[in-house]
Design a protein around this motif. Structure first.
Motif, PDB file in Angstrom:
ATOM      1  N   SER A   1      53.249  35.540  98.177  1.00 27.28           N
ATOM      2  CA  SER A   1      53.015  36.934  97.762  1.00 27.28           C
ATOM      3  C   SER A   1      53.486  37.951  98.802  1.00 27.28           C
ATOM      4  N   HIS A   2      53.772  37.498 100.016  1.00 28.15           N
ATOM      5  CA  HIS A   2      54.192  38.440 101.066  1.00 28.15           C
ATOM      6  C   HIS A   2      55.685  38.280 101.403  1.00 28.15           C
TER       7      HIS A   2
ATOM      8  N   HIS B   1      47.973  44.538 104.360  1.00 29.78           N
ATOM      9  CA  HIS B   1      48.299  44.140 102.983  1.00 29.78           C
ATOM     10  C   HIS B   1      47.133  43.301 102.470  1.00 29.78           C
TER      11      HIS B   1
ATOM     12  N   TRP C   1      49.689  41.519  92.992  1.00 23.84           N
ATOM     13  CA  TRP C   1      49.751  40.335  93.857  1.00 23.84           C
ATOM     14  C   TRP C   1      50.351  39.139  93.124  1.00 23.84           C
TER      15      TRP C   1
ATOM     16  N   THR D   1      49.457  47.681 100.084  1.00 21.42           N
ATOM     17  CA  THR D   1      49.254  48.184 101.446  1.00 21.42           C
ATOM     18  C   THR D   1      48.102  49.185 101.515  1.00 21.42           C
TER      19      THR D   1
ATOM     20  N   ASP E   1      57.893  41.262 100.913  1.00 19.02           N
ATOM     21  CA  ASP E   1      57.367  42.512 101.484  1.00 19.02           C
ATOM     22  C   ASP E   1      57.190  43.545 100.384  1.00 19.02           C
TER      23      ASP E   1
ATOM     24  N   ASP F   1      54.273  43.496  98.390  1.00 17.90           N
ATOM     25  CA  ASP F   1      52.870  43.466  97.973  1.00 17.90           C
ATOM     26  C   ASP F   1      52.189  44.801  98.277  1.00 17.90           C
TER      27      ASP F   1
ATOM     28  N   THR G   1      47.167  42.071 108.895  1.00 18.26           N
ATOM     29  CA  THR G   1      47.009  41.449 107.578  1.00 18.26           C
ATOM     30  C   THR G   1      46.415  40.040 107.698  1.00 18.26           C
TER      31      THR G   1
ATOM     32  N   GLY H   1      46.999  39.521  99.842  1.00 13.17           N
ATOM     33  CA  GLY H   1      47.563  38.231 100.249  1.00 13.17           C
ATOM     34  C   GLY H   1      46.564  37.239 100.811  1.00 13.17           C
TER      35      GLY H   1
ATOM     36  N   PRO I   1      55.421  36.176 106.412  1.00 17.15           N
ATOM     37  CA  PRO I   1      54.635  35.871 105.208  1.00 17.15           C
ATOM     38  C   PRO I   1      53.746  34.635 105.344  1.00 17.15           C
TER      39      PRO I   1
END
Lengths: 447, 447
Positions: free
Chosen positions: A84-85, A99, A33, A92, A88, A90, A152, A102, A199
């Motif tokens: 952090s997102h 995710h 992360w 899962t 894409d 990060d 998420t 985050g 994000p």
């Protein structure tokens, strides 16, 4: 009693009750992360949030990872969750396409930085937050996600509130109020995928969950049955749900262990196709010899990534055509392969028309077959049973550390980079998170 | 094209295009909103937000109505939106049970205070914000509300974004992005009713909508079809909807004119019952002579207010038993009748067991019949066709001004009170909102 049982399960789980393998997996999750957050710290969308911070004259309470600026507790949490997102890239939870880090990790680090908390406190709060959000995701999936909710953020806000509540030492009633206040703020439409707003979701979920816990600590009242109430979270947002999943096998089943890390900088659904195209690229070195590459995948893949003509790097992440082309041509799908220039490169454009995706209902999400036909009529086929980064075929520690090094390169020096890796692998020995945070700040004002 | 058409309708509506009766009704809406916001400025939940403001060291950019503290643009908007809904004494669009000013007005006043905007600019932004949110409410009601969404915040966030976008002078594409970013943040579960989290909803919706517009202005990207997309707002949150309602008869049909003001400090569904009980109280003066009061109402009333034994003033607002008793015994249902002490008073407790609510499916929401039977067997009946404060039976200007005076009493001096009333009725002549704002600040530090 679902919500109350969850609260009691969280409050009653001490650090010592958590198995060592879960602690280790949490450390890796945090490393992963932090890397992708630092790596995206100068993305245009982050610059816009920095500009907002300046407009608001936000106080300098907590570090913005990878930058020299600070912001107040809430705004810095939003920024660190969003950044952090952005790639894409990060982690899962494949069962729910959630995710998990985050919305939770930025809350833990913000509170720990402000209140000088220890690595063990962060690890406990992080793990309980992740358990809470992923168990709630299990309870409402797949109907909730299928309806159009970006899980998420919608489930993530609960994880953020739990993590914050643990670190703020809320009591049972306060924690119930925090979950009520968090759950009513659950938001995030899948329609936003492919824009900066995607994000933004986990970042804002992190902020909303932290706000919920901060207000609950002050005595703010809310529903104490947000998950199970007639007009609560599950009934309103998931046509079908099974709330038993929230507390089932607590303390023996750890969703945290199912958290997978991405070797590639795009949605995890594309990863088996990438593995397959990279493998074929090693067999057929001359692109001009390729007539077509047929890629057979699970139906979700085309639901999410069927963009035939991406115009930007971000859109490229939602295009199996661009991604397959890059994997074959360059043998990777890192941030480098998702630069705008790559997406617009005539060589890429020419090759991506050769990518022919095919759906097979019986394929698992981490499975793919790529079949390359040459202009001479030769056929090469490569089958991926479990994509790299899946639970069955995880990234090695070395690969995870190299990913960290690759994403923070150009922002942090190598001394800081190695110091962070060492500190996070030894996070349970860190007495004060402020032993780690300074390494996340670049030494020069601009990069 | 629904979202784009809405954006163009808003951007193309100049102040001069708005009929005078709509302007006048907007002025009254703002006066009503500001009064209830100031009146609740020292509620415990506001104190908790003030404490949060101190924790965050929020900068002093915008006034918190009725207090001497200021906070940054976003946090002050949250607080002023929340405080206006605390008494459940704000305005209502009866077709959708949407309280339109709470999410929109604080955005207008925050931006106008910070950027020295005029009364006309505020009026235009307010009216367009209210039109947008109420038309979206029309499009998704009743299925959206029935499912469990608190429409004041879920649709309100769009109104907040439109109002902010107008004042920030966003262009068409920016406004589309603002609506995308606002709509994805739509939140608010009806499960929260009866707790501090209910008034938190419009406040947070106001903040979220303002944040959306501020980020869109900086170039943040989002979906440009948030209302109508397959996984957009309507499809995800309303099992049935009619998006034609969003733009229908734009410029000739004004939802703003359907905004009703409450003479009583509780949910509008109770108002016809209150009118009826007040009338009966004038006919039968001795409570000990009353055997029972049967009150016949629309089914929604008992869905929302069937609490038989409220323990707090707030719960009393969701109790037809307490409310009916107060209306009969004291001839009013103002904040005074919803103090905790009143709810726990043995005299009230004894009388509220005499209140017998009955549902009649054929009754309209602003209709009620109360039938009082005395211990001697005499019967008195009073029928309310349209409750006071409904569109058919509106509060007079005098009653509206007296309501303002009553709610701000003890916080503002009478000079400030009369100055605000005069300025707001003449808002189109106010060159700078900062001619009004100072009157909203009490002269002494504590009240």
């Amino acid at each position: 009693m679902i919500t109350r049982n969850l609260v009691n399960n969280c409050l009653n789980t001490k650090y010592e009750d958590i198995p060592q393998e879960v602690i280790l997996h949490a450390k890796k999750s945090i490393l992963n992360w932090m890397g992708v957050a630092i790596g995206a710290a100068y993305h245009p969308s982050v610059e816009m949030l920095i500009s907002l911070k300046n407009d608001l004259q936000s106080s300098e309470q907590v570090s913005i990872l990878g930058r020299r600026e600070k912001a107040d507790l809430l705004l810095s949490t939003l920024i660190n969750g969003m950044s952090s997102h952005i790639f894409d890239y990060d982690d899962t939870h494949l069962d729910t396409i959630h995710h998990p880090s985050g919305p939770v990790a930025p809350v833990c680090f913000a509170l720990a930085e402000k209140f000088n908390l220890s690595g063990k406190q962060v690890l406990r709060a992080f793990i309980l937050g992740v358990e809470a959000e992923l168990r709630i995701s299990n309870a409402v999936c797949p109907s909730h996600y299928d309806l159009g909710w970006h899980i998420t953020s919608t489930a993530g806000v609960f994880g953020a509130a739990v993590a914050a509540g643990i670190l703020l030492e809320l009591d049972e009633e306060q924690m119930l109020n925090a979950l009520g206040l968090a759950g009513t703020q659950a938001f995030g439409l899948r329609e936003m995928f492919g824009t900066m707003t995607k994000p933004f979701h986990p970042g804002k979920a992190a902020e909303n969950g932290l706000l919920a816990a901060l207000l609950a600590q002050k005595g703010f009242t809310s529903s104490k049955q947000v998950l199970e109430a007639k007009r609560g979270f599950a009934n309103v947002t998931a046509p079908e749900h099974d709330l038993e999943q929230v507390n089932i096998n607590w303390g023996t089943q750890w969703e945290t262990l199912k958290n997978a890390f991405k070797p590639y900088a795009c949605g995890i659904v594309l990863h088996p196709a990438i593995d397959a195209c990279i493998a074929l690229g090693k067999q057929v070195s001359d692109p001009s010899q390729v007539k077509e590459i047929e890629i057979t995948v699970n139906p979700y893949v085309l639901e999410l990534t069927a963009k035939p003509e991406p115009k930007t790097g971000l859109e490229g992440k939602f295009s199996i055509f661009h991604t397959g082309a890059m994997a074959f041509l360059e043998g990777d799908a890192s941030e480098e392969q998702y630069q705008d220039a790559k997406v617009l490169d005539p060589k890429t454009l020419a090759f991506r028309t050769k990518i022919k995706p095919v759906v097979n209902e019986s394929f698992e999400e981490d499975e793919a077959v790529a079949k390359l036909t040459t202009v001479d009529g030769k056929v090469y086929e490569y089958k991926v049973e479990h994509a790299t980064g899946s639970i069955e075929n995880p990234m090695t520690d070395e690969a995870l550390c190299n990913k960290f090094r690759k994403v923070v390169k150009g922002i942090l020096g190598s001394d800081s980079t190695e110091a962070i890796i060492a500190k996070l692998y030894d996070l349970d020995s860190v007495a004060n998170i402020n032993e780690v945070i300074p390494y996340c700040t670049p030494q020069t004002a601009t990069v």
